[in-house]
Design a protein around this motif. Sequence first.
Motif, PDB file in Angstrom:
ATOM      1  N   PHE B  68       0.832  -1.207   0.000  1.00 46.78           N
ATOM      2  CA  PHE B  68       0.000   0.000   0.000  1.00 46.78           C
ATOM      3  C   PHE B  68       0.869   1.260   0.000  1.00 46.78           C
ATOM      4  O   PHE B  68       0.663   2.172  -0.801  1.00 46.78           O
ATOM      5  CB  PHE B  68      -0.918   0.003   1.225  1.00 46.78           C
ATOM      6  CG  PHE B  68      -1.706   1.265   1.408  1.00 46.78           C
ATOM      7  CD1 PHE B  68      -2.750   1.581   0.554  1.00 46.78           C
ATOM      8  CD2 PHE B  68      -1.398   2.151   2.434  1.00 46.78           C
ATOM      9  CE1 PHE B  68      -3.470   2.758   0.709  1.00 46.78           C
ATOM     10  CE2 PHE B  68      -2.123   3.322   2.604  1.00 46.78           C
ATOM     11  CZ  PHE B  68      -3.159   3.631   1.738  1.00 46.78           C
ATOM     12  N   PRO B  91     -10.970   6.388  -4.925  1.00 47.72           N
ATOM     13  CA  PRO B  91     -11.389   5.304  -4.020  1.00 47.72           C
ATOM     14  C   PRO B  91     -11.887   4.053  -4.741  1.00 47.72           C
ATOM     15  O   PRO B  91     -11.652   2.941  -4.253  1.00 47.72           O
ATOM     16  CB  PRO B  91     -12.489   5.958  -3.184  1.00 47.72           C
ATOM     17  CG  PRO B  91     -12.125   7.397  -3.147  1.00 47.72           C
ATOM     18  CD  PRO B  91     -11.530   7.690  -4.504  1.00 47.72           C
ATOM     19  N   GLY B  92     -12.551   4.207  -5.852  1.00 52.10           N
ATOM     20  CA  GLY B  92     -13.007   3.014  -6.562  1.00 52.10           C
ATOM     21  C   GLY B  92     -11.847   2.096  -6.928  1.00 52.10           C
ATOM     22  O   GLY B  92     -11.943   0.878  -6.848  1.00 52.10           O
ATOM     23  N   TRP B  94      -9.247   1.592  -5.310  1.00 50.93           N
ATOM     24  CA  TRP B  94      -8.707   0.872  -4.148  1.00 50.93           C
ATOM     25  C   TRP B  94      -9.138  -0.591  -4.152  1.00 50.93           C
ATOM     26  O   TRP B  94      -8.453  -1.444  -3.624  1.00 50.93           O
ATOM     27  CB  TRP B  94      -9.151   1.556  -2.843  1.00 50.93           C
ATOM     28  CG  TRP B  94      -8.458   2.860  -2.598  1.00 50.93           C
ATOM     29  CD1 TRP B  94      -7.305   3.293  -3.188  1.00 50.93           C
ATOM     30  CD2 TRP B  94      -8.857   3.902  -1.694  1.00 50.93           C
ATOM     31  NE1 TRP B  94      -6.967   4.548  -2.704  1.00 50.93           N
ATOM     32  CE2 TRP B  94      -7.891   4.930  -1.788  1.00 50.93           C
ATOM     33  CE3 TRP B  94      -9.927   4.066  -0.814  1.00 50.93           C
ATOM     34  CZ2 TRP B  94      -7.974   6.112  -1.031  1.00 50.93           C
ATOM     35  CZ3 TRP B  94     -10.008   5.230  -0.052  1.00 50.93           C
ATOM     36  CH2 TRP B  94      -9.041   6.239  -0.170  1.00 50.93           C
ATOM     37  N   ALA B  95     -10.282  -0.854  -4.737  1.00 47.56           N
ATOM     38  CA  ALA B  95     -10.702  -2.251  -4.877  1.00 47.56           C
ATOM     39  C   ALA B  95     -10.265  -2.821  -6.216  1.00 47.56           C
ATOM     40  O   ALA B  95      -9.594  -3.843  -6.291  1.00 47.56           O
ATOM     41  CB  ALA B  95     -12.220  -2.370  -4.727  1.00 47.56           C
ATOM     42  N   TRP B  98      -5.982  -1.624  -6.591  1.00 44.48           N
ATOM     43  CA  TRP B  98      -5.016  -1.879  -5.529  1.00 44.48           C
ATOM     44  C   TRP B  98      -5.214  -3.238  -4.855  1.00 44.48           C
ATOM     45  O   TRP B  98      -4.280  -4.044  -4.788  1.00 44.48           O
ATOM     46  CB  TRP B  98      -5.059  -0.774  -4.457  1.00 44.48           C
ATOM     47  CG  TRP B  98      -4.071  -1.093  -3.393  1.00 44.48           C
ATOM     48  CD1 TRP B  98      -2.708  -0.957  -3.466  1.00 44.48           C
ATOM     49  CD2 TRP B  98      -4.342  -1.697  -2.127  1.00 44.48           C
ATOM     50  NE1 TRP B  98      -2.125  -1.440  -2.336  1.00 44.48           N
ATOM     51  CE2 TRP B  98      -3.098  -1.885  -1.495  1.00 44.48           C
ATOM     52  CE3 TRP B  98      -5.509  -2.093  -1.480  1.00 44.48           C
ATOM     53  CZ2 TRP B  98      -2.998  -2.469  -0.225  1.00 44.48           C
ATOM     54  CZ3 TRP B  98      -5.418  -2.660  -0.225  1.00 44.48           C
ATOM     55  CH2 TRP B  98      -4.168  -2.836   0.391  1.00 44.48           C
ATOM     56  N   LEU B  99      -6.400  -3.516  -4.337  1.00 39.65           N
ATOM     57  CA  LEU B  99      -6.600  -4.783  -3.632  1.00 39.65           C
ATOM     58  C   LEU B  99      -6.379  -5.963  -4.577  1.00 39.65           C
ATOM     59  O   LEU B  99      -5.757  -6.962  -4.219  1.00 39.65           O
ATOM     60  CB  LEU B  99      -8.010  -4.865  -3.023  1.00 39.65           C
ATOM     61  CG  LEU B  99      -8.306  -6.159  -2.248  1.00 39.65           C
ATOM     62  CD1 LEU B  99      -7.360  -6.337  -1.068  1.00 39.65           C
ATOM     63  CD2 LEU B  99      -9.754  -6.190  -1.761  1.00 39.65           C
TER      64      LEU B  99
END
Lengths: 425, 425, 425
Positions: B68, B91-92, B94-95, B98-99
Amino acid sequence: MDPLLLQVGVSEVASAVNFTWILVVSFLIFFMHAGFAMLEAGQVRSKNVANQLTKNLLTWSVGVMAFFLIGAGISSLVGGGGFAWTAGADPGSWASSWLYGAVFAMTAATIVSGAVAGRAKLRAYVTYTFLLAAIIYPVVTGITWSGAYFSQYLGTTFQDFAGGMIVHGMGGIAGLTAAYVLGPRIDRYNSDGSVNVIPGHSLTFAVLGTLILAFGWYGFNVGTAAIFTSGESGMLFNGAVLGRVALTTTLAMAMGAIGAGTVALAKTGKVDTLYVANGLLAGLVGITAIPNVASWWGAIVVGALAGAQLPIVFGFVEKTLKIDDVCAVFPVHGSAGVLGTLAYPFVAAGGFAGVNAVITQVAGVLVITVWTVITTGLVFGVLKALGQARVSETHEREGLDIAEHGVESYPEFSLGDDATMTDGG
Amino acid sequence: MDPLLLQVGVSEVASAVNFTWILVVSFLIFFMHAGFAMLEAGQVRSKNVANQLTKNLLTWSVGVMAFFLIGAGISSLVGGGGFAWTAGADPGSWASSWLYGAVFAMTAATIVSGAVAGRAKLRAYVTYTFLLAAIIYPVVTGITWSGAYFSQYLGTTFQDFAGGMIVHGMGGIAGLTAAYVLGPRIDRYNSDGSVNVIPGHSLTFAVLGTLILAFGWYGFNVGTAAIFTSGESGMLFNGAVLGRVALTTTLAMAMGAIGAGTVALAKTGKVDTLYVANGLLAGLVGITAIPNVASWWGAIVVGALAGAQLPIVFGFVEKTLKIDDVCAVFPVHGSAGVLGTLAYPFVAAGGFAGVNAVITQVAGVLVITVWTVITTGLVFGVLKALGQARVSETHEREGLDIAEHGVESYPEFSLGDDATMTDGG
Amino acid sequence: MDPLLLQVGVSEVASAVNFTWILVVSFLIFFMHAGFAMLEAGQVRSKNVANQLTKNLLTWSVGVMAFFLIGAGISSLVGGGGFAWTAGADPGSWASSWLYGAVFAMTAATIVSGAVAGRAKLRAYVTYTFLLAAIIYPVVTGITWSGAYFSQYLGTTFQDFAGGMIVHGMGGIAGLTAAYVLGPRIDRYNSDGSVNVIPGHSLTFAVLGTLILAFGWYGFNVGTAAIFTSGESGMLFNGAVLGRVALTTTLAMAMGAIGAGTVALAKTGKVDTLYVANGLLAGLVGITAIPNVASWWGAIVVGALAGAQLPIVFGFVEKTLKIDDVCAVFPVHGSAGVLGTLAYPFVAAGGFAGVNAVITQVAGVLVITVWTVITTGLVFGVLKALGQARVSETHEREGLDIAEHGVESYPEFSLGDDATMTDGG
């Protein structure tokens, strides 16, 4: 225009995607029962394993029937919508509303079994589970998710996105209360008040349970966000919230393990495996009330604190309160849930959420705590008064597997010389 | 026209389906950590189980924080997109970005823990994990998935769909390198060079881990295919690719188990359970670079070869190289990943993919191998020079659970007479 | 109009949602193999654990190849669609049709391994599994799901939504037949006909397997319902069916556990853990034929009966038939599957389904039973006549792990004094 649009339009497809998502995450949350079963079985002695497993199976089975017949209706009744009996509802809602609610309810219920391990009578536990699923938990959701009473009186909505307080905090507090009323396992404390550690029989099962729970938790938290939300002018893709929940859940989980491991290392010079595992869970609990609104750094802070408090609160419960919370459910679910819920105004992505939010969060935590302590204390108190709360000393020393279930969990493996010496329970 | 179309149109719903799919498969891939934890715990001695479990918990926890804060940015930097810090991203993403990237990164990281079991210091392992998640792995994805450097220089894209080389090959090679630098467990080899087999403590946990991994692998491979792809004239349903990946993954998995079991049967007259389980995984690794382009018969061939090479390569590493790769991570992830990646041009559904494709695949494998060996050798070499790589001989004989974590994994079960005799580590 | 609509329209997106759903539930159903592996491993003695695990791994591996090369084509051939070879089919269908069919087929196959535990030769079992996946099971689906022959002759469709009879009933009956032909484990029965109980080695693994199975079962049952169905005038959201299946599956599961636990309590005064676990599964089996059409109270009744019959039928098989069905696969999958299938006309949500429905259900159960008994009896009978069905007495006493696989499942744990005394097999 495509005639199919007359049948399913874009908004119907979007609704169906929401519905499908709820199905998938409900399955994931259901799977957390396997996680709880393994986590708890691993943390009890080999003579009480079958008892712990049976309690988990019956928590789901008895609880889900109670929630179907009574609990879901009570929740809507308390929430102001009247007693909406599930059996008479629209079949579509049996998945999107009832099952989705049931898997959360059963999570709260199963937490308690870890606290009362090794000495609670099966019938006492099952009785409590029935009441929890039928009344105690539904009242909590009735005044919050279903009723939003706090916003009526305090102007701000009680922030608990996925049940950090409503499910986990409530379960952890109920567990602590039940463990207090039951009293500790035999030989847990010496006559001089000093403590005997009674280690669980399998760290491997405990860690397996931890990782199953973390897997299911993605359903628990991210699955509480819809894929599409209904706005005034139509349905909107909810990607920003979904992404935030996925990120904050992951960061808090990671920091929970790191926080608990670091404190354990500082206290004992060693990285206790069970603290790391339970810390990971405490990090998850900590963020569960606020994953949709916490900033990324807030998730790190809350996760780290939720993990770090675990060894400390566990020691406090064990040594100062002298409550025998076998599977550490209070530090993992109770105090971590309270911590995250109260932290909300200070770690919100949009900046400090205001004094009213602080008051609402405190009020929500207090009301849920008082209700849970009173009802749980009452049920176990009555059972205790009737002599139905605990197994006999003979049965406790022999182990609940033989006494309550007539089985041995590991009939072939011989126990070490001191296997029966650490405790009587 | 339906006003809802102004809010979410067909393409937005299609994008949301892609997003939902990524969420679900990310959860599945995360769950592979439970698989690795069980697979590895089952393959180590009972005195080192808690250590192995802790390493797995901390691989995820420390690794995900490193990825991260640093790793994801390094990947985009090396890929030519500048250091894109995750915290500042949409933020979208982030899933969806990123995740989704993190669960692949952590898979590479956790593979190494199986190779260095039973003697690596916890702090050494955690240090390496941090560097792997922050730099070593992100550089590999930076030059491939993010940067596509091979296509710039060789005209053809390096074919590695889901990380057969980038994730598994890299992890297996890193594990072999680390195990070489650390040296074997005490008593693994006799003074005359002959080998002592040190069996793991639980085949049941090992097979459970295998099946959890296979479950998650469907997310890993099939989940790398989007439900809809973006074409020039809009979004297209990707069913043919999804179907091919599902089929080839299944066939290669099956043939991996059959291939390894058959070779074991031919060599010893018995169907070794652990070879069958690890063969199933080797079949999965083998197809992971190419599930979207392999023919059905190619999947069968690659799976069978990946399984069949397992007992042979394991014997070579053990007896000839004399490297103590405890959980066989090189034959399962390393050589099987290389095999599948190099096989691509010869088993492609569209026929031989051309000489340039052969060169590109070889070049990709070589570059990733050299980078991984050098960086991993460097990190563990420095730690070794500082005396921080291995636990002391006393601690190794005693077991890392007591020495590093202060716990016993199975405090109640007595060990057999020879339980402490096979090895010192 | 949005040009994207030219690429994917609403109905294509709806189809893609169906496709995605099938992928996810196929993964869940695949994961049931981990459940069967754990459930069965837990119920056998420690000396036969690796054998049971290997059988499960090979059931999937060998079975899926047989179903790819032969079985799926046989199913369509028997169903009247000609031998449709999977390799030549549309790649999209490899997921939505082939893999989806394969995971059901392998469930039927793996059930048998639990009945023949502890004495069947590996090669005998694998031979049978190959034939089951290639011919025996595909004929059953050919005459039902693919061919609907009963509706041709009897006017009403044989109601078996997700395989209560076709998968589980068939598997349970095959297991009973195979166990009968093989004969009981040595020392299972005394010369006077009295019974020796041979407890499994780990209740924890058995309950873990139970809960993994229940998790996968949501995919099995709910996943058999599409998200959208194709009507004459377009695609329709299938929410009411999805919701009903989710509810009835949940209620029957819960009542199965309660029913079996209650009967066990009434018979022995104790709540046997394994009966509760297997009862939960029997409740699931019971509803599997009818979750889309059963009323909510019907699900409760069927679940309760399926659970309650378990201890009774198990005793009948053990004591009266004297068949050594090691993992109780007949009472769990066989009789429970038959019960639910036959119950359909009486518990349908729309009221009594009519005499023709009764006849069709009985006819379907009879035909599947006769076919399964004859083919299974034939295969194991031939293997027995060739002396290839059972391991030697020496190998059975020693344990199949050493004899067939050359491994010990738990090499470090010492066995109790009486660990080798209960049985010879």
